[in-house]
Write a protein that holds these residues in place. Structure first.
Motif, mmCIF file in Angstrom:
data_model
loop_
_atom_site.group_PDB
_atom_site.id
_atom_site.type_symbol
_atom_site.label_atom_id
_atom_site.label_comp_id
_atom_site.label_asym_id
_atom_site.label_seq_id
_atom_site.Cartn_x
_atom_site.Cartn_y
_atom_site.Cartn_z
ATOM 1 N N VAL A 138 0.842 -1.202 0.000
ATOM 2 C CA VAL A 138 0.000 0.000 0.000
ATOM 3 C C VAL A 138 0.877 1.251 0.000
ATOM 4 O O VAL A 138 0.618 2.215 -0.747
ATOM 5 N N LEU A 139 1.929 1.237 0.815
ATOM 6 C CA LEU A 139 2.843 2.369 0.894
ATOM 7 C C LEU A 139 3.553 2.593 -0.437
ATOM 8 O O LEU A 139 3.701 3.728 -0.902
ATOM 9 N N SER A 140 3.963 1.496 -1.064
ATOM 10 C CA SER A 140 4.644 1.608 -2.354
ATOM 11 C C SER A 140 3.715 2.184 -3.418
ATOM 12 O O SER A 140 4.121 3.032 -4.232
ATOM 13 N N ALA A 141 2.465 1.740 -3.424
ATOM 14 C CA ALA A 141 1.500 2.268 -4.398
ATOM 15 C C ALA A 141 1.281 3.769 -4.197
ATOM 16 O O ALA A 141 1.183 4.533 -5.166
ATOM 17 N N ALA A 142 1.213 4.181 -2.940
ATOM 18 C CA ALA A 142 1.041 5.603 -2.646
ATOM 19 C C ALA A 142 2.240 6.410 -3.127
ATOM 20 O O ALA A 142 2.094 7.525 -3.644
ATOM 21 N N ARG A 143 3.428 5.837 -2.977
ATOM 22 C CA ARG A 143 4.632 6.536 -3.440
ATOM 23 C C ARG A 143 4.669 6.632 -4.968
ATOM 24 O O ARG A 143 5.075 7.663 -5.523
ATOM 25 N N HIS A 144 4.281 5.573 -5.643
ATOM 26 C CA HIS A 144 4.252 5.621 -7.102
ATOM 27 C C HIS A 144 3.298 6.720 -7.577
ATOM 28 O O HIS A 144 3.602 7.455 -8.526
ATOM 29 N N GLU A 145 2.138 6.808 -6.915
ATOM 30 C CA GLU A 145 1.167 7.823 -7.320
ATOM 31 C C GLU A 145 1.712 9.225 -7.058
ATOM 32 O O GLU A 145 1.596 10.125 -7.911
ATOM 33 N N ALA A 146 2.327 9.429 -5.878
ATOM 34 C CA ALA A 146 2.863 10.750 -5.543
ATOM 35 C C ALA A 146 4.069 11.091 -6.400
ATOM 36 O O ALA A 146 4.311 12.271 -6.703
ATOM 37 N N ALA A 147 4.848 10.079 -6.815
ATOM 38 C CA ALA A 147 6.070 10.322 -7.587
ATOM 39 C C ALA A 147 5.757 11.026 -8.895
ATOM 40 O O ALA A 147 6.477 11.948 -9.311
ATOM 41 N N GLY A 148 4.701 10.598 -9.585
ATOM 42 C CA GLY A 148 4.343 11.225 -10.848
ATOM 43 C C GLY A 148 3.974 12.685 -10.667
ATOM 44 O O GLY A 148 4.412 13.556 -11.434
ATOM 45 N N ARG A 149 3.171 12.972 -9.651
ATOM 46 C CA ARG A 149 2.763 14.359 -9.409
ATOM 47 C C ARG A 149 3.956 15.220 -8.983
ATOM 48 O O ARG A 149 4.107 16.367 -9.424
ATOM 49 N N PHE A 150 4.792 14.645 -8.114
ATOM 50 C CA PHE A 150 5.954 15.383 -7.622
ATOM 51 C C PHE A 150 6.896 15.731 -8.769
ATOM 52 O O PHE A 150 7.361 16.873 -8.904
ATOM 53 N N ALA A 151 7.189 14.751 -9.626
ATOM 54 C CA ALA A 151 8.086 14.985 -10.756
ATOM 55 C C ALA A 151 7.515 16.056 -11.686
ATOM 56 O O ALA A 151 8.244 16.940 -12.167
ATOM 57 N N ALA A 152 6.199 15.994 -11.959
ATOM 58 C CA ALA A 152 5.581 16.969 -12.858
ATOM 59 C C ALA A 152 5.645 18.380 -12.280
ATOM 60 O O ALA A 152 5.969 19.348 -12.986
ATOM 61 N N ASP A 153 5.352 18.515 -10.969
ATOM 62 C CA ASP A 153 5.371 19.838 -10.342
ATOM 63 C C ASP A 153 6.777 20.434 -10.332
ATOM 64 O O ASP A 153 6.962 21.626 -10.600
ATOM 65 N N VAL A 154 7.788 19.613 -9.982
ATOM 66 C CA VAL A 154 9.166 20.120 -9.946
ATOM 67 C C VAL A 154 9.632 20.475 -11.358
ATOM 68 O O VAL A 154 10.325 21.484 -11.567
ATOM 69 N N THR A 155 9.251 19.684 -12.334
ATOM 70 C CA THR A 155 9.634 19.972 -13.721
ATOM 71 C C THR A 155 9.065 21.305 -14.179
ATOM 72 O O THR A 155 9.740 22.082 -14.868
ATOM 73 N N VAL A 156 7.822 21.600 -13.821
ATOM 74 C CA VAL A 156 7.216 22.890 -14.172
ATOM 75 C C VAL A 156 8.024 24.028 -13.568
ATOM 76 O O VAL A 156 8.288 25.053 -14.231
ATOM 77 N N GLU A 157 8.447 23.871 -12.305
ATOM 78 C CA GLU A 157 9.224 24.924 -11.661
ATOM 79 C C GLU A 157 10.592 25.083 -12.315
ATOM 80 O O GLU A 157 11.105 26.196 -12.445
ATOM 81 N N LEU A 158 11.207 23.977 -12.737
ATOM 82 C CA LEU A 158 12.509 24.065 -13.405
ATOM 83 C C LEU A 158 12.391 24.843 -14.713
ATOM 84 O O LEU A 158 13.308 25.582 -15.091
ATOM 85 N N ARG B 131 13.912 17.896 -17.161
ATOM 86 C CA ARG B 131 12.800 17.125 -16.606
ATOM 87 C C ARG B 131 13.309 16.306 -15.424
ATOM 88 O O ARG B 131 14.430 15.782 -15.450
ATOM 89 N N ILE B 132 12.501 16.241 -14.410
ATOM 90 C CA ILE B 132 12.821 15.440 -13.221
ATOM 91 C C ILE B 132 12.014 14.145 -13.274
ATOM 92 O O ILE B 132 10.827 14.150 -13.600
ATOM 93 N N GLU B 133 12.675 13.058 -12.994
ATOM 94 C CA GLU B 133 11.998 11.778 -12.839
ATOM 95 C C GLU B 133 12.174 11.311 -11.389
ATOM 96 O O GLU B 133 13.236 11.493 -10.797
ATOM 97 N N VAL B 134 11.124 10.755 -10.840
ATOM 98 C CA VAL B 134 11.187 10.162 -9.503
ATOM 99 C C VAL B 134 10.965 8.665 -9.665
ATOM 100 O O VAL B 134 9.868 8.224 -10.004
ATOM 101 N N VAL B 135 12.004 7.898 -9.438
ATOM 102 C CA VAL B 135 11.958 6.456 -9.650
ATOM 103 C C VAL B 135 11.713 5.769 -8.307
ATOM 104 O O VAL B 135 12.464 5.972 -7.347
#
Length: 586
Positions: free
Chosen positions: A374-394, A403-407
């Motif tokens: 469950v924790l891993s699934a939550a991280r995968h979901e947050a990783a996509g949003r986090f990477a997109a938000d940081v990329t916009v700021e960059l 582009r930032i990727e969160v693996v």
């Protein structure tokens, strides 16, 4: 929000007061002027490590005082915590904090006028203050920091899930370790258990009671001196009641008191004072009667039975045999027995208990695996949003193609604990879950993604960290943010973009920035300059607020080292105009 900061006796700063406020405040000055001491003082004020080497020789003491206004979303929590230490917020809603450091290394802290542990400053600081410096860029390269960044971004519910997982993981590991220890050390446990059983058998046979040794000592003393006690009690009883063994009446206390009372009552009609004294003699007579009765009861209880005295001696000897082996007194022996019974349960290596522990271990292991998924699934979901938000700021920080990727990937299974994954392989697991998090940077299209520690320059790291902080600001965080030369290695257009982002961050936060870039300083709402004075015998620094022409001169100095150049000042004024337009349009 930090409204004011006063620094005395720290490094090159003899005595300086920094007027602060909302929005973006920049701190500039020549190299070596003391800008670092401002950051050091903030770190000290909020519970950071003290370095006595920073204290000026005269007066041999450094003090940092701060006045804070607590925002609504943290005020209740801070007030509750400082109230536990006896401190309180002032009537006007401000909180006074202070840290003192001597040249000998002694440190003291005050909050709300009360002396408190330095750790309390740190607890308040965690809620109201965040410091980001060049060392934070290096910290961002650590896997644990990258995982923490993602978890922080995922929000409060995710952090609650993390807490639940850590608790479950620790329970599982405790059962696992307990079972392994019982199996590996069965012989030693059995030997220890046998010794404890022997001791418990001996204590059980004697059956000592709490406080029994003291009661027996008192009883033995009475039995040994029974004749003397009887004689004293008898004489006192006769004096009180007036009846001796021979039956002859003698003057006694009760009769004399009664006579005195009747005599005074007879004259009470003449003088009320005697009546009052007669009433008080009634009280004396009651007390004397009680003493007489109790003396009679005591005489009846005295026992000169030699057999009882012998029993007491034997019982005391049995108790002393226990206290020689197990504790200093009988209460200690009883406590030893209680501990031994608890320890025996811990030493149990019976097949029944081992089977029960093994079932519990398997059950907890399954729950850990489920919650880790469950924790891993939550991280995968947050990783996509986090990477997109940081990329916009960059993109807004002059890295438009980056582009930032969160693996999120399973921890490698090694010699430590592991759990099965959905793919059928094993994954390592720890109290933070079964995932490794890695931030990767793609600096431009067509370039391979690489971990930050391999693919980012110093300037790019500065911008990545700032982008992450801007993203965090959108999901909460401390109200006061301090950046210490995070723009190092950056210049040109990127520097302007950093200034814009800091100004945007300052809309909802108090932002303090130590910078050497005029492009960043131009966006400030308040500009402080740390200036060094070498005119005296000792070099000192002070802090001043610069405005209008003075501010343009400072920017001209930062631009070309020519604060008095008309061309430099004109360039600085143009830079200020551009910054004002950018802030108005943002």
């Amino acid at each position: 929000m930090l409204e004011e900061l006063r620094i005395t006796g720290l490094g090159v700063i003899e005595d300086a007061t920094l007027p602060l406020g909302p929005g973006l405040t920049v701190i500039t000055g020549e190299t070596g002027a003391g800008k670092t001491m401002v950051v050091t003082s903030l770190n000290l004020l909020f519970g950071g490590r003290a370095d006595a080497g920073r204290v000026r020789a005269d007066p041999g003491r450094a003090t940092v005082d701060g006045r804070l206004t607590l925002p609504a979303h943290v005020r209740a929590a801070v007030e509750s915590r400082i109230a536990d230490a006896g401190a309180e917020v002032d009537d006007d809603g401000t909180l006074l904090m202070s840290r003192t450091l001597t040249a000998e290394g002694r440190s003291r802290a005050h909050v709300g006028g009360r002396t408190v542990p330095v750790s309390l400053l740190g607890e308040v600081g965690e809620r109201v203050f965040a410091l980001h410096g060049q060392s934070d860029q290096l910290r961002l390269l650590r896997p644990a920091e990258q995982r923490g960044s993602l978890d922080r971004y995922a929000g409060a519910e995710h952090e609650k899930l993390l807490g639940q997982f850590a608790e479950l993981y620790n329970r599982w590991r405790a059962v696992e370790d307990d079972l392994a220890d019982r199996r590996a050390n069965a012989r030693q446990r059995s030997q220890e258990a046998e010794l404890l059983k022997l001791g418990l058998d001996e204590i059980t046979r004697v059956d000592p009671q709490p406080g029994e040794d003291e009661l027996l000592r008192e009883e033995a003393q009475r039995l040994e001196h029974v004749e003397g006690l009887r004689s004293a009690a008898q004489l006192a009883h006769v004096a009180m009641s007036g009846t001796g063994d021979g039956g002859d009446d003698v003057a006694d206390v009760l009769s004399l008191i009664a006579t005195a009372r009747r005599t005074l009552e007879a004259q009470s009609g003449v003088d009320r004072v005697l009546g009052e004294l007669a009433a008080r003699l009634d009280e004396v007579a009651t007390l004397a009667g009680d003493v007489s009765t109790e003396l009679g009861t005591y005489l009846a209880s005295l026992d000169a039975d030699p057999g009882r005295l012998e029993e007491v001696y034997e019982r005391r000897a049995a108790l002393r045999a226990l206290t020689r082996k197990y504790a200093e007194d009988v209460d200690g022996v009883v406590a030893w027995a209680d501990h031994a019974r608890t320890r025996l349960a811990e030493l149990d290596t019976s097949d029944e208990l081992l089977e029960e522990l093994d079932r519990e271990r398997q059950r907890l292991h399954g729950e850990v695996a489920e919650l880790a998924a469950v924790l891993s699934a939550a991280r995968h979901e947050a990783a996509g949003r986090f990477a997109a938000d940081v990329t916009v700021e960059l993109a807004g920080l002059a890295m438009p193609h980056a582009r930032i990727e969160v693996v999120v990937q399973p921890k490698p299974a090694g010699n430590g604990p592991s759990i099965p994954t959905a793919s059928g392989t094993d994954s390592g697991v720890g109290p933070d879950g079964a995932d490794d998090i890695e931030l990767r940077l793609l600096p431009h299209p067509g370039a391979p993604s690489q971990p930050l520690q391999k693919g980012a320059s110093g300037g790019e790291l500065s911008r990545v960290m700032l982008a992450i902080e801007v993203v965090f600001a959108g999901v909460g965080g401390p109200p006061t943010l301090v950046f210490d030369e995070v723009d190092s290695g950056v210049g040109g257009t990127a520097a302007v973009e950093i200034g814009k982002r800091l100004a945007r961050l300052a809309r909802d936060h108090q932002v303090l920035v130590v910078t050497h870039l005029p492009q960043v300083a131009a966006f400030a709402d308040r500009h402080l300059v740390v200036a060094k004075d070498t005119g005296g015998a000792v070099t000192t620094s002070g802090v001043t607020v610069v405005e209008h022409t003075d501010r343009a001169r400072e920017l001209a100095r930062m631009l070309a080292g020519l604060p008095n150049s008309d061309l430099g000042i004109a360039h600085a004024e143009e830079l200020l105009s551009v910054a004002d337009r950018e802030k108005a349009q943002a």
